[in-house]
Design an enzyme around this catalytic site. Structure first.
Site, mmCIF file in Angstrom:
data_model
loop_
_atom_site.group_PDB
_atom_site.id
_atom_site.type_symbol
_atom_site.label_atom_id
_atom_site.label_comp_id
_atom_site.label_asym_id
_atom_site.label_seq_id
_atom_site.Cartn_x
_atom_site.Cartn_y
_atom_site.Cartn_z
ATOM 1 N N HIS A 80 11.561 48.717 108.395
ATOM 2 C CA HIS A 80 10.214 49.324 108.261
ATOM 3 C C HIS A 80 10.199 50.680 108.985
ATOM 4 O O HIS A 80 9.592 50.819 110.061
ATOM 5 C CB HIS A 80 9.241 48.323 108.888
ATOM 6 N N GLU A 108 9.979 52.409 103.812
ATOM 7 C CA GLU A 108 10.612 51.167 104.247
ATOM 8 C C GLU A 108 11.540 50.654 103.146
ATOM 9 O O GLU A 108 11.175 50.665 101.970
ATOM 10 C CB GLU A 108 9.517 50.135 104.537
HETATM 11 C C1 BG6 Z 1 3.349 48.079 105.932
HETATM 12 C C2 BG6 Z 1 2.375 47.289 105.118
HETATM 13 O O1 BG6 Z 1 4.650 47.702 105.591
HETATM 14 O O2 BG6 Z 1 3.153 47.769 107.316
HETATM 15 C C3 BG6 Z 1 0.969 47.613 105.562
HETATM 16 O O3 BG6 Z 1 2.562 47.578 103.731
HETATM 17 C C4 BG6 Z 1 0.810 47.335 107.047
HETATM 18 O O4 BG6 Z 1 0.041 46.861 104.809
HETATM 19 C C5 BG6 Z 1 1.885 48.115 107.796
HETATM 20 O O5 BG6 Z 1 -0.484 47.710 107.469
HETATM 21 C C6 BG6 Z 1 1.855 47.926 109.312
HETATM 22 O O6 BG6 Z 1 1.927 46.602 109.649
HETATM 23 P P1 BG6 Z 1 1.857 46.163 111.158
HETATM 24 O O7 BG6 Z 1 1.874 44.661 111.164
HETATM 25 O O8 BG6 Z 1 3.065 46.727 111.839
HETATM 26 O O9 BG6 Z 1 0.574 46.740 111.721
#
Ligand code: BG6
Length: 297
Positions: free
Chosen positions: A165, A269
């Site tokens: 990510h 990601e």
């Molecule tokens: C992304 C998602 O991968 O991660 C989003 O598609 C999400 O919907 C974002 O808000 C962040 O997620 P987190 O759990 O790290 O706040």
């Protein structure tokens, strides 16, 4: 079993790898002849990669938590074994919240430095999941290479989602364009997962963006006019690409993210999510590999 800092130090390499505690979390600093990187054992989380004269490649929020209860906001959270929201168990899996084991470090003849991590085996069962073997390799050189390998040691099939990510640092969000996704279908999470198709050679971001591109195995390029650089995201073993920027309303709602930081980051990601989830037969394994590089424009 938390890693003992003295035991971790046996993995240090003079002038290349140092290990210390930073805010209570063990952190590895890697230096090569022209790049530097930082990786926390918590989440096996790469938080920094920088070529000597360039701005950092990865964004990390100034408001990020650095503790065992939260994922670090920025860098490269490892998403496993599920992506997105699951009732009662939270977002994006437990790998990013787990302290990984550092199993090996080495300096290669080409000057690159390689680090190997394993997800502790007991963590899956603790979270009610079958125990898969999960290894993560980071290679720091002119490029940053990350490989997540999942092996199924079970007697039945094992199904999971994974994702690296990655948060990239950008000069100004409205001055970047993202190429490499033309003609690809995506789920638009800002419109209740509506299925759409990307039509342009490159697209820009000017509002909240949360797109899950499916069957998208190709290279993605971020062109950044303000920082005068382009970033290449090359990958293999990945059929999904997710592009995310929270924009201002979501940013304000996130306690570990500055209200205006959305201007200086974008997540692109690489993984296998939703209908691209992976099913491994007994004994089989799958490697998600991502190579990040940048060059001036
Ligand atoms: C992304 C998602 O991968 O991660 C989003 O598609 C999400 O919907 C974002 O808000 C962040 O997620 P987190 O759990 O790290 O706040």
């Amino acid at each position: 079993m938390p890693n003992n800092i003295e035991q971790l130090r046996k993995h240090e390499i003079a002038n290349r790898v140092t290990i210390e505690k930073d805010g209570g979390l063990p952190k590895i600093t890697v230096t090569t002849s022209n790049t530097a990187a930082e990786i926390y054992l918590h989440g096996a989380h790469v938080t920094r990669f920088r070529k000597n004269s360039e701005p950092p490649l990865l964004f990390v929020s100034a408001k990020s938590h650095f503790d065992t209860a939260h994922s670090i906001r920025g860098g490269v959270p490892i998403i496993f074994p599920w992506f997105g929201d699951r009732a009662d168990v939270g977002l994006h899996g437990f790998a990013r919240l787990t302290e990984w084991e550092l199993t090996k470090t080495s300096e290669k003849p080409d000057g690159s430095v390689q680090l190997h991590f394993s997800l502790p085996e007991n963590i899956s069962a603790k979270n009610g999941w079958p125990t898969a073997k999960v290894d993560f390799t980071v290679t720091v050189h002119d490029k940053l290479t990350m490989e997540l390998t999942v092996t199924n040691p079970l007697k039945e099939d094992f199904t999971f989602e994974d994702c690296l990510h990655t948060y990239f640092e950008v000069g100004e969000i409205e001055n970047i364009s993202i190429a490499g996704l033309k003609g690809i279908s995506y789920l638009d999470k800002t419109e209740n997962f509506a299925r759409k198709v990307e039509s342009g050679d490159a697209f820009k971001i000017s509002s909240e963006t949360d797109r899950v591109f499916l069957n998208a195995p190709g290279t993605v390029e971020i062109r950044d006019e303000k920082l005068r650089r382009k970033i290449l995201i090359e990958k293999s073993g990945s059929n999904s690409t997710v592009v995310w920027n929270p924009w201002i309303t979501k940013a304000k709602a996130m306690p570990d993210f500055g209200d205006m930081e959305f201007k200086h980051m974008v997540c692109v990601e690489s993984g296998n999510v939703a209908e691209n989830k992976i099913t491994l037969a007994p004994g089989a394994s799958a490697t998600l590999k991502v190579v990040l590089s940048s060059q001036p424009i």
